[in-house]
Design an enzyme around this catalytic site. Structure first.
Site, PDB file in Angstrom:
ATOM      1  N   HIS A   1       0.892  -1.388   0.087  1.00 18.93           N
ATOM      2  CA  HIS A   1      -0.129   0.119  -0.189  1.00 18.93           C
ATOM      3  C   HIS A   1       0.943   1.284  -0.039  1.00 18.93           C
ATOM      4  O   HIS A   1       0.609   2.136  -0.823  1.00 18.93           O
ATOM      5  CB  HIS A   1      -0.984   0.061   1.306  1.00 18.93           C
ATOM      6  CG  HIS A   1      -1.779   1.208   1.102  1.00 18.93           C
ATOM      7  ND1 HIS A   1      -3.072   1.223   0.849  1.00 18.93           N
ATOM      8  CD2 HIS A   1      -1.595   2.390   2.055  1.00 18.93           C
ATOM      9  CE1 HIS A   1      -3.599   2.422   0.787  1.00 18.93           C
ATOM     10  NE2 HIS A   1      -2.734   3.220   1.623  1.00 18.93           N
TER      11      HIS A   1
ATOM     12  N   HIS B   1       3.152   6.264  -2.152  1.00 24.33           N
ATOM     13  CA  HIS B   1       4.059   7.297  -1.678  1.00 24.33           C
ATOM     14  C   HIS B   1       5.433   7.390  -1.635  1.00 24.33           C
ATOM     15  O   HIS B   1       6.356   7.794  -0.679  1.00 24.33           O
ATOM     16  CB  HIS B   1       3.468   7.378   0.025  1.00 24.33           C
ATOM     17  CG  HIS B   1       1.997   7.621   0.214  1.00 24.33           C
ATOM     18  ND1 HIS B   1       1.438   8.887  -0.004  1.00 24.33           N
ATOM     19  CD2 HIS B   1       1.116   6.790   0.672  1.00 24.33           C
ATOM     20  CE1 HIS B   1       0.157   8.752   0.358  1.00 24.33           C
ATOM     21  NE2 HIS B   1      -0.083   7.531   0.736  1.00 24.33           N
TER      22      HIS B   1
ATOM     23  N   LYS C   1      -4.582   9.846  -8.928  1.00 25.44           N
ATOM     24  CA  LYS C   1      -4.363  10.101  -7.388  1.00 25.44           C
ATOM     25  C   LYS C   1      -4.444  11.784  -7.319  1.00 25.44           C
ATOM     26  O   LYS C   1      -3.522  12.419  -7.830  1.00 25.44           O
ATOM     27  CB  LYS C   1      -3.122   9.607  -6.899  1.00 25.44           C
ATOM     28  CG  LYS C   1      -3.090   9.911  -5.219  1.00 25.44           C
ATOM     29  CD  LYS C   1      -2.017   8.908  -4.628  1.00 25.44           C
ATOM     30  CE  LYS C   1      -2.035   9.189  -3.082  1.00 25.44           C
ATOM     31  NZ  LYS C   1      -3.007   8.416  -2.431  1.00 25.44           N
TER      32      LYS C   1
END
Length: 256
Positions: free
Chosen positions: A123, A138, A186
């Site tokens: 994730h 990220h 995103k």
């Protein structure tokens, strides 16, 4: 590592404000360092959509072990271990046991939409597609590699919340971005830029094990004089004892 830090926008602005990629180039030698090389080897081990069960092969287990071993040979992870031990006596003192703990919180599979369809590492560092939107993702190294492969399209960076904040530029080690990955958007995603895998793993692990859901820190990047960020490290759990997500959230930024 030159950046093309152009295309300031608000999260709700549609369209592509950046006609060029975010990264101009990255020194290939950097990606051959042990932690970088073993990190990159993990990135193709996952299905991008939640709801599809992951299966970890023996070869992938060896890749995970190689990555964690490489990280634990570095000062950031050694500091992380010492710091966590100092703040929680339940953290194992031995390196092998601490590596098992890192494996558990980052790599053990759990359920988001289906059994064993996700993990903390997938994730945070790789990213997932859930309900037609990108979740997680990220990490700048994965962003750079996907951008080079043509599957990431940088749309611009998000303008600072406050007018008094310093403008983003190519020297920054933190950016809030908007992009698409395989055509999925995103709208807002914050990432450290140019830091090592072991730095992120150590910081997020400390916040997960002995911090709060939002751990406030001040970070002087050293890229230019007095370039300082105030930020929260956001960290949520999944399945009681595993990383659900972790990422930086910029609160303010100033220079000079």
């Amino acid at each position: 590592m030159p950046l093309t830090c152009k295309g300031a926008k608000k999260p709700y602005w549609k369209g592509d404000q950046a006609q060029e990629p975010l990264f101009d180039r990255v020194d290939p030698a950097a990606l051959r360092r042990p932690t970088y090389r073993t990190f990159v080897a993990l990135l193709d081990n996952y299905k991008s959509h939640t709801g599809q069960a992951e299966y970890v092969t023996h070869a992938e287990e060896r890749e995970i072990d190689a990555f964690l071993t490489a990280c634990l040979n570095t000062k950031p992870l050694q500091f992380c271990h010492q710091y966590c031990r100092a703040h929680d006596g339940n953290i194992p003192s031995g390196r092998a046991e601490f590596q098992k703990l890192l494996y558990k919180i980052w790599f053990e599979l759990y359920s988001r939409e289906a059994r064993n369809d996700s993990s903390g590492f997938e994730h945070v560092f790789v990213g997932e597609v859930k309900n037609g939107k990108i979740s997680g993702f990220h990490n700048w190294i994965h962003f750079y590699l996907q951008e080079r492969a043509g599957t990431v399209d940088y749309k611009g960076y998000i303008k600072p919340r406050n007018y008094n904040d310093a403008a983003a530029d190519e020297n920054d080690h933190l950016l809030t971005l908007q992009f698409t990955w395989h055509g999925v958007e995103k709208s807002v995603g914050s990432s450290f830029i140019g830091v090592s895998p072991e730095f992120e793993l150590a910081l997020y692990t400390m916040c997960f094990l002995v911090g709060d859901q939002k751990t406030s820190i001040q970070l002087a990047t050293g890229s230019v004089e007095d370039d300082t960020f105030e930020l929260d490290i956001v960290c949520y759990k999944m399945a009681h004892d595993k990383v659900g997500t972790s990422y930086p959230e910029i609160r303010s930024h100033w220079e000079g």
